[in-house]
Write an enzyme that holds these catalytic residues in place. Structure first.
Site, mmCIF file in Angstrom:
data_model
loop_
_atom_site.group_PDB
_atom_site.id
_atom_site.type_symbol
_atom_site.label_atom_id
_atom_site.label_comp_id
_atom_site.label_asym_id
_atom_site.label_seq_id
_atom_site.Cartn_x
_atom_site.Cartn_y
_atom_site.Cartn_z
ATOM 1 N N CYS A 55 0.824 -1.210 0.000
ATOM 2 C CA CYS A 55 0.000 0.000 0.000
ATOM 3 C C CYS A 55 0.857 1.258 0.000
ATOM 4 O O CYS A 55 0.481 2.270 -0.607
ATOM 5 C CB CYS A 55 -0.960 -0.011 1.191
ATOM 6 S SG CYS A 55 -0.134 -0.076 2.797
ATOM 7 N N HIS A 67 -1.802 1.644 7.261
ATOM 8 C CA HIS A 67 -2.194 1.571 5.856
ATOM 9 C C HIS A 67 -2.010 2.942 5.221
ATOM 10 O O HIS A 67 -2.056 3.974 5.901
ATOM 11 C CB HIS A 67 -3.663 1.120 5.765
ATOM 12 C CG HIS A 67 -4.157 0.940 4.362
ATOM 13 N ND1 HIS A 67 -3.587 0.049 3.482
ATOM 14 C CD2 HIS A 67 -5.175 1.542 3.680
ATOM 15 C CE1 HIS A 67 -4.233 0.108 2.324
ATOM 16 N NE2 HIS A 67 -5.191 1.010 2.423
#
EC number: 3.4.19.12
Length: 794
Positions: A420, A745
């Site tokens: 990510c 994230h």
């Protein structure tokens, strides 16, 4: 050398027989293990003891059973197919005279396969086949192979026997299923149509030997009418035309079609077969479509079952001989399956075995060998060994950075791992117009065009930018409740940029080490420094003098230590005395910065000035790609606060001179040069003295339009930068989700010029948001990287 008119070993067919053998649908076959299903008109109980297969002749009303009677003469033949070109029919065959009816029939047009009837070449008497069948069934004509049971045959194995010594016929050589008489009294004409498949004496053909070096063309012949699957149902009755061969050492290819089919098979195009063939002694596997006969190669299938390669050669039935036109001796080899070339195991009885017949084509290099050679050449090579590098270097010398916004169709990035932080950074770079235009300016080379490369980073990002295309004209905004404008977005298909992920391993970055924190800012520095260094190496091809300065060039270089500053003589070419405001002088040292297109987009300079009592000021210029902003202080709440803290004067404790005397030293950092694209790094991850790392989750306000104050600039450039050169507009934000410094994230918000609005991209998810959502504080995410563009370049 004249060739006589060939004859089929089947003899002449009547129309009924032709329909019976070539036109009528074939019966289905139940291959072993035998399931008890009746495959023909014979009942299951009629099978002989020990016989595993039911002998069925397709389209015939009786089952030919094996007999232990007469042994077959070596001139007899057994065929598993009605293909008159099958190599099993290499044997002597009597030559029959053409009747006027046959000649007239040659001149007619066949309506079965839309080819001239002469291509079928069925010239023998109509009763020859029936007599052969009767003789075979009555005299135990399955021959020595079946009598000794050295080889088991599946259903549908035919016995068409013909005594080559009957009626005093001269010996005949069969060329691709055509019996060509070599006698001087035989009648025939010299037709180039039958010369195409002649075999040279230096390479006699055998039916059962796949061990000779052979050529393989895996692609089917374009516009060829023959079936693409190599099943037993493909009955060929024609020959290529328009090809005359005068020297058997040279290949002769037809100008029209390589093969013609007598019956159109309904499943000819099904991609259901797996064919194996041999090329130059290598095993090649072609999955899917059947392999066509091309460049002098034909494939024949032998549906033999239960071939045991472990049996001694002496016990194997002899293969049928091939008499070449030039009189080469026959070669007899035991029948082998393709599986036996890999290991000594029995092949599956349900899988047809493909044999390759060569037509004297020059040896084609094995694809497997080529792949091995390709693997040797692949990978990183020095710039001097890369033939494409000089072309890219010349392009980069002439490139002009384009800042014009481009409306790209957004595409999500598939994340199958912990990528990510990479995906979020890539989306921000794609949204940067000068970066996009730069990579589109460089040509995209394929693996074939450039198997080895000296610029893997450039290659990968050129490929990445080519994944994105201009967005289609968006639909008109539609009005929703409350007069709110709702825009629709049609993102493209998401994809996984594996070639970008592999860069971490190819370039051996520390980011690829296990257990490291995945950091989007660190990865951005890895990208920009990597692109910059590759472009520097390309510049050396054109200007080798840049090499001596490459070590200290780029944002990755460190500030010169204070001790080194003192040791440097005033006459150094890298330093000069600068007169500042109020006639203050300072010694400024700067590396010889070599500009690249990457520094032209993201590169800026900061000036670090060291103040010391009773000494001249010492200044050092350092390049940067991302401006590091410390936000740890409680006083810092906005980006402007962090910028002012960056340029604040700070004291340096414990500084001593060479005489070991402690002196008061302070240092101040100012902005010497502002880049067209300014990336601000909010340093949210702080390291403790105990070695741990914590995340600062405090909210930092950041504006869409950012103005860099004059007070932040170096004294020498304050009056040189107009307001438009100091004003920036936000176009991308990379967020970090979560409160932990060791996990979390990353997502990205980007400005889309085509929509004149913002998009939120979370890996492969793309959705439209408004500008308020970009700058609004959120509890679950915090801004980490801010991407700004100069407004005068918009």
């Amino acid at each position: 050398m004249a060739l006589h008119n060939p004859q089929y070993i089947f003899g002449d067919f009547s129309p009924d027989e032709f329909n019976q053998f070539f036109v009528t649908p074939r019966s289905s076959v139940e291959l072993p293990p035998y399931s008890g299903t009746q495959c023909g008109i014979q009942a299951e109980e009629e099978l002989l003891d020990g016989q595993e297969h039911q002998r069925i002749e397709f389209g015939v009303d009786e089952v030919i059973e094996p007999s232990d009677g007469l042994q077959r003469a070596p001139s007899y033949s057994i065929s598993s197919t009605l293909n008159p070109q099958a190599p099993e029919f290499i044997l002597g065959c009597p030559t029959s005279k053409k009747t006027p009816d046959d000649i007239e029939k040659d001149e007619t047009y066949s309506s079965i396969d839309q080819y001239p009837a002469s291509a079928l070449a069925l010239e023998s008497s109509s009763n020859a086949e029936a007599e052969t069948l009767e003789n075979d069934s009555g005299a135990g004509g399955l021959g020595q192979r079946e009598r000794k049971k050295k080889k088991k045959r599946p259903p549908g194995y035919y016995s068409y026997l013909k005594d080559g010594s009957e009626e005093g016929a001269s010996p005949a050589a069969l060329v691709n299923g055509h019996a060509t008489s070599v006698g001087t009294n035989s009648e025939g004409v010299e037709d180039p149509e039958f010369m195409v498949d002649m075999l040279p004496s230096v390479m006699p053909r055998t039916c059962d030997s796949p061990q000779n070096p052979m050529d393989l063309i895996s692609d089917p012949v374009p516009d060829s009418p023959f079936p693409r699957t190599l099943g037993g149902d493909a009955r060929t009755a024609g020959l290529p035309e328009g090809c005359r061969e005068t020297d058997f050492e040279q290949p002769c290819l037809p100008t029209d079609n390589l093969l013609r089919t007598a019956v159109t098979q309904p499943n000819a195009g099904a991609d259901t077969t797996e064919n194996l063939a041999v090329a130059n002694g290598k095993i090649l596997e072609s999955l899917g479509e059947g392999t066509a006969a091309a460049n002098g190669v034909e494939l024949h299938t032998d549906e033999s079952a239960d071939l045991d390669p472990a049996k001694p050669e002496s016990q194997s039935p002899p293969a049928e001989s091939a008499l070449s036109v030039s009189g080469a001796i026959s070669i007899s080899q035991p029948a082998k399956s393709w599986a036996s070339l890999f290991h000594d195991s029995k092949p599956s009885s349900s899988s047809p075995v493909a044999y390759v017949e060569t037509k004297c084509s020059p040896p084609v290099p094995s694809p497997l060998a080529s792949e091995k050679q390709m693997e040797v050449k692949e990978g990183l090579v020095p710039v001097s060994e890369d033939p494409v590098a000089i072309k890219i270097a010349e392009l980069l010398e002439t490139v002009t950075l384009v800042h014009k916004p481009v409306s790209l169709q957004p595409r999500g990035l598939i994340n199958k791992g912990n990528w990510c932080y990479i995906n979020a950074t890539l989306q921000a770079l794609v949204a940067c117009p000068p970066m996009y235009h730069l990579m589109k300016f460089i040509p995209l080379y394929s693996k074939v065009q450039r198997p080895c490369t000296s610029t893997p980073m450039i290659d990968s990002f050129v490929r990445l930018m080519n994944e994105f295309t201009n967005m289609p004209v968006p639909p008109k905004p539609r009005q929703a409740l409350g007069d709110k404008i709702v825009r629709d977005i049609r993102p493209g298909a998401a994809f996984e940029p594996t070639y970008i992920y592999r860069l971490l391993t190819v370039i051996k970055s520390s980011l690829s080490e296990k257990g490291r924190q995945e950091d989007a800012e660190e990865y951005l520095g890895f990208i920009l420094n990597g692109l910059h260094e590759e472009m520097l190496s390309l510049k050396k091809l054109l200007s080798p003098t840049h090499e001596k300065h490459s070590v200290s060039n780029g944002p990755g270089s460190h500030l010169i230590e204070d001790e080194e500053l003192e040791d440097t003589g005033e006459g150094s070419e890298d330093e000069w005395e600068q007169v500042g405001p109020k006639n203050k002088t300072s010694v400024t040292r700067q590396a010889d910065f070599v500009q690249t297109p990457i520094t032209g987009i993201f590169g800026g300079h900061i000036r670090s000035v060291v103040y010391q009592q009773s000494s001249k000021e010492s200044a050092t210029l350092q390049p940067f790609f991302t401006l590091q902003l410390d936000i740890q202080s409680d006083k810092i709440r906005t980006v402007q606060d962090a910028l002012e803290s960056l340029v604040a004067r700070e004291s340096v404790q414990g500084y001593t001179t060479k005489t070991k005397q402690e002196v008061e030293v302070s240092r101040r950092v100012t902005l010497e040069k502002l880049p067209p694209v300014l990336v601000l790094h909010l340093k949210r991850f702080v390291y403790e003295k105990t070695g741990g790392c914590q995340k600062l989750v405090k909210n930092i306000e950041y504006p869409v339009d950012l103005e860099i104050s004059r007070e932040l600039l170096s004294p020498g450039v304050k009056n040189k930068n107009f307001k438009c050169h100091r004003t920036y507009r936000l176009f991308a934000v990379v967020y970090h989700h979560g409160n932990s410094a060791t996990g979390g994230h990353y997502t990205t918000d980007v400005f889309q010029i085509g929509l004149n609005g913002w998009l939120r991209i979370d890996d492969q998810t793309v959705k439209v948001i408004n500008q308020y959502q970009v700058v609004r504080p959120s509890a679950d995410r915090t801004a980490y990287l801010l991407y700004y563009r100069r407004v005068d370049l918009l």
